[in-house]
Design an enzyme around this catalytic site. Structure first.
Site, PDB file in Angstrom:
ATOM      1  N   LYS A  71       0.830  -1.218   0.000  1.00  0.00           N
ATOM      2  CA  LYS A  71       0.000   0.000   0.000  1.00  0.00           C
ATOM      3  C   LYS A  71       0.860   1.262   0.000  1.00  0.00           C
ATOM      4  O   LYS A  71       0.601   2.199  -0.753  1.00  0.00           O
ATOM      5  CB  LYS A  71      -0.909   0.053   1.251  1.00  0.00           C
ATOM      6  N   ARG A  78      -9.107   1.492   9.385  1.00  0.00           N
ATOM      7  CA  ARG A  78      -8.718   0.095   9.537  1.00  0.00           C
ATOM      8  C   ARG A  78      -9.786  -0.708  10.257  1.00  0.00           C
ATOM      9  O   ARG A  78      -9.643  -1.918  10.419  1.00  0.00           O
ATOM     10  CB  ARG A  78      -7.443   0.064  10.370  1.00  0.00           C
ATOM     11  N   ARG A 115      11.691  -6.487   3.811  1.00  0.00           N
ATOM     12  CA  ARG A 115      11.662  -5.023   3.873  1.00  0.00           C
ATOM     13  C   ARG A 115      12.756  -4.499   4.813  1.00  0.00           C
ATOM     14  O   ARG A 115      12.971  -5.028   5.885  1.00  0.00           O
ATOM     15  CB  ARG A 115      10.296  -4.540   4.387  1.00  0.00           C
ATOM     16  N   ARG A 141      12.047  -3.093  10.421  1.00  0.00           N
ATOM     17  CA  ARG A 141      11.024  -2.538  11.309  1.00  0.00           C
ATOM     18  C   ARG A 141      10.738  -3.535  12.430  1.00  0.00           C
ATOM     19  O   ARG A 141      10.691  -4.741  12.167  1.00  0.00           O
ATOM     20  CB  ARG A 141       9.728  -2.289  10.500  1.00  0.00           C
ATOM     21  N   ARG A 177      -0.112  -9.473  13.004  1.00  0.00           N
ATOM     22  CA  ARG A 177      -0.674  -8.414  12.151  1.00  0.00           C
ATOM     23  C   ARG A 177      -1.630  -8.998  11.113  1.00  0.00           C
ATOM     24  O   ARG A 177      -2.667  -8.416  10.801  1.00  0.00           O
ATOM     25  CB  ARG A 177       0.459  -7.649  11.458  1.00  0.00           C
TER      26      ARG A 177
HETATM   27  P1  AP5 Z   1       5.010  -1.581   1.608  1.00  0.00           P
HETATM   28  O1  AP5 Z   1       4.638  -0.686   0.489  1.00  0.00           O
HETATM   29  O2  AP5 Z   1       5.860  -1.031   2.732  1.00  0.00           O
HETATM   30  O3  AP5 Z   1       3.696  -2.316   2.179  1.00  0.00           O
HETATM   31  P2  AP5 Z   1       2.519  -1.786   3.071  1.00  0.00           P
HETATM   32  O4  AP5 Z   1       1.274  -2.452   2.597  1.00  0.00           O
HETATM   33  O5  AP5 Z   1       2.532  -0.291   3.130  1.00  0.00           O
HETATM   34  O6  AP5 Z   1       2.961  -2.415   4.443  1.00  0.00           O
HETATM   35  P3  AP5 Z   1       2.946  -1.862   5.901  1.00  0.00           P
HETATM   36  O7  AP5 Z   1       3.620  -2.924   6.757  1.00  0.00           O
HETATM   37  O8  AP5 Z   1       3.524  -0.486   6.002  1.00  0.00           O
HETATM   38  O9  AP5 Z   1       1.437  -1.849   6.195  1.00  0.00           O
HETATM   39  P4  AP5 Z   1       0.791  -1.919   7.545  1.00  0.00           P
HETATM   40  O10 AP5 Z   1      -0.610  -1.687   7.163  1.00  0.00           O
HETATM   41  O11 AP5 Z   1       1.040  -3.119   8.370  1.00  0.00           O
HETATM   42  O12 AP5 Z   1       1.581  -0.813   8.372  1.00  0.00           O
HETATM   43  P5  AP5 Z   1       1.193   0.619   8.866  1.00  0.00           P
HETATM   44  O13 AP5 Z   1       2.419   1.418   8.826  1.00  0.00           O
HETATM   45  O14 AP5 Z   1      -0.048   1.126   8.232  1.00  0.00           O
HETATM   46  O15 AP5 Z   1       5.765  -2.847   0.987  1.00  0.00           O
HETATM   47  C1  AP5 Z   1       6.262  -3.904   1.815  1.00  0.00           C
HETATM   48  C2  AP5 Z   1       7.602  -4.390   1.229  1.00  0.00           C
HETATM   49  O16 AP5 Z   1       7.367  -4.958  -0.067  1.00  0.00           O
HETATM   50  C3  AP5 Z   1       8.650  -3.274   1.018  1.00  0.00           C
HETATM   51  O17 AP5 Z   1       9.917  -3.822   1.291  1.00  0.00           O
HETATM   52  C4  AP5 Z   1       8.515  -2.916  -0.457  1.00  0.00           C
HETATM   53  O18 AP5 Z   1       9.739  -2.441  -0.948  1.00  0.00           O
HETATM   54  C5  AP5 Z   1       8.125  -4.265  -1.064  1.00  0.00           C
HETATM   55  N1  AP5 Z   1       7.232  -4.144  -2.226  1.00  0.00           N
HETATM   56  C6  AP5 Z   1       6.190  -3.290  -2.385  1.00  0.00           C
HETATM   57  N2  AP5 Z   1       5.571  -3.509  -3.566  1.00  0.00           N
HETATM   58  C7  AP5 Z   1       6.239  -4.541  -4.144  1.00  0.00           C
HETATM   59  C8  AP5 Z   1       6.079  -5.253  -5.363  1.00  0.00           C
HETATM   60  N3  AP5 Z   1       5.124  -4.959  -6.233  1.00  0.00           N
HETATM   61  N4  AP5 Z   1       6.942  -6.266  -5.638  1.00  0.00           N
HETATM   62  C9  AP5 Z   1       7.918  -6.566  -4.758  1.00  0.00           C
HETATM   63  N5  AP5 Z   1       8.132  -5.949  -3.593  1.00  0.00           N
HETATM   64  C10 AP5 Z   1       7.298  -4.948  -3.290  1.00  0.00           C
HETATM   65  O19 AP5 Z   1       0.767   0.313  10.392  1.00  0.00           O
HETATM   66  C11 AP5 Z   1       1.717  -0.168  11.333  1.00  0.00           C
HETATM   67  C12 AP5 Z   1       1.013  -0.373  12.668  1.00  0.00           C
HETATM   68  O20 AP5 Z   1       0.509   0.886  13.153  1.00  0.00           O
HETATM   69  C13 AP5 Z   1      -0.213  -1.302  12.658  1.00  0.00           C
HETATM   70  O21 AP5 Z   1       0.165  -2.661  12.776  1.00  0.00           O
HETATM   71  C14 AP5 Z   1      -0.988  -0.784  13.878  1.00  0.00           C
HETATM   72  O22 AP5 Z   1      -0.406  -1.254  15.079  1.00  0.00           O
HETATM   73  C15 AP5 Z   1      -0.753   0.714  13.803  1.00  0.00           C
HETATM   74  N6  AP5 Z   1      -1.795   1.427  13.042  1.00  0.00           N
HETATM   75  C16 AP5 Z   1      -1.606   2.181  11.913  1.00  0.00           C
HETATM   76  N7  AP5 Z   1      -2.772   2.685  11.479  1.00  0.00           N
HETATM   77  C17 AP5 Z   1      -3.724   2.245  12.328  1.00  0.00           C
HETATM   78  C18 AP5 Z   1      -5.133   2.417  12.387  1.00  0.00           C
HETATM   79  N8  AP5 Z   1      -5.792   3.135  11.463  1.00  0.00           N
HETATM   80  N9  AP5 Z   1      -5.825   1.811  13.387  1.00  0.00           N
HETATM   81  C19 AP5 Z   1      -5.180   1.091  14.332  1.00  0.00           C
HETATM   82  N10 AP5 Z   1      -3.833   0.885  14.329  1.00  0.00           N
HETATM   83  C20 AP5 Z   1      -3.112   1.447  13.346  1.00  0.00           C
END
Ligand code: AP5
Length: 276
Positions: free
Chosen positions: A42, A120, A159, A192, A203
């Protein structure tokens, strides 16, 4: 010199201002939500969409990580939120809605937004919907990126992020030029805390329990567009617009002229890493 919004108003909240806020687009700005399991890509797609639509990447995970780095001035609620994040659990709706509410001006920004990681839960989606209704603006689409779980886990396990400038790499699929070193600022890359195998499992379970119900919620409102997330980031970006055009509830505003371009393998700048 980059024209990319620095997102200070979003990352810091309070009275912080963006040094280079987005310019209003010629038509109405895009307002998008990205859904998908942790690690599906994402954030990577949000960066591509924002760089081409001239809008701003609003990630709630980035707010929490920025607060974690800032260190001081933590309220008990923020301390609990950071502990939940590191354990792979969801932060409470109350805390997230307070953080987003403090940044309401980013949702009103004339440049529009791409929300990543928010909403979320159904409670968060309802709160967002009420807020946007009050402001007299509407979402254009909710893209849900989908991939088999094994591939997602391999994306997460590979990652690496820069603790300095927050650029995102993948050890094999989007590697830095020098192994383990950030191309942008030269710092040593790290994993991370929530990308450790046991936390990844938590997760994924939390995503299935709390966030998947949102797909049905947005489908009922004619906003959901499902996008298979296999292939390179560039291929997925192009597919995002193809799926948008062919969805039963297509966009309510015309696509930007460059939206379907460049063709896969065309002249798009290669995406080596995701830079905040
Ligand atoms: P990346 O683009 O980083 O993936 P992502 O979907 O953004 O993954 P995240 O882990 O950041 O999502 P998340 O939803 O768990 O974390 P968030 O920060 O929102 O890509 C992943 C990897 O793949 C990278 O290495 C990239 O280079 C590679 N890649 C990408 N596209 C590719 C492709 N096409 N081919 C190959 N490789 C590729 O949330 C973190 C934490 O915060 C949550 O767990 C929760 O505790 C909290 N939190 C955040 N928002 C909320 C909310 N709204 N409510 C409650 N808790 C929340």
């Amino acid at each position: 010199m980059t024209n990319k919004p620095d997102r200070m108003a979003w990352l810091r909240g309070g009275k912080a201002h963006c040094a280079n806020p987005p310019n209003p687009p010629p038509g109405s700005p895009w307002r998008l939500v990205l859904l998908g399991a942790p690690g599906v890509g994402k954030g990577t797609q949000a960066e591509l969409l924002c760089s081409r639509l001239g809008t701003c990447h609003l990630s709630t995970g980035d707010i929490l990580r920025a607060a974690d780095c800032a260190g001081n001035d933590r309220t008990p609620a923020l301390t609990a939120a950071l502990a939940s994040m590191k354990a792979g659990a969801l932060v409470s709706d109350e805390t997230i809605l307070e953080l987003v509410g403090e940044r309401g001006r980013c949702l009103r920004c004339c440049g529009g937004f791409v929300l990543d990681g928010f909403p979320r839960t159904v409670a968060q989606a309802e709160a967002l919907s009420k807020f946007l209704d009050r402001e007299g603006v509407a979402l254009d689409a909710v893209f849900s990126y989908e991939l088999p779980i094994d591939e997602i886990v391999s994306r997460l396990a590979g990652r690496r992020v820069c603790p300095g400038c927050k650029a995102v790499y993948h050890m094999t699929m989007q590697p830095p030029t020098r192994p383990g070193i950030c191309d942008a600022c030269g710092k040593q890359l790290i994993q991370r805390e929530d990308d450790k195998p046991e936390t990844i499992r938590t997760r994924m379970r939390v995503y299935q329990e709390s966030t998947q119900p949102l797909l049905e919620w947005y489908a009922q409102r004619g906003l959901l567009i499902q996008v298979p997330a296999f292939g390179t980031p560039e291929q997925i970006y192009v597919r995002t617009w193809t799926c948008g055009r062919t969805a039963p509830d297509a966009f309510k505003q015309p696509e930007p002229s460059h939206a379907g371009a460049p063709a896969v393998g065309g002249e798009a700048p290669a995406l080596h890493a995701r830079h905040p």
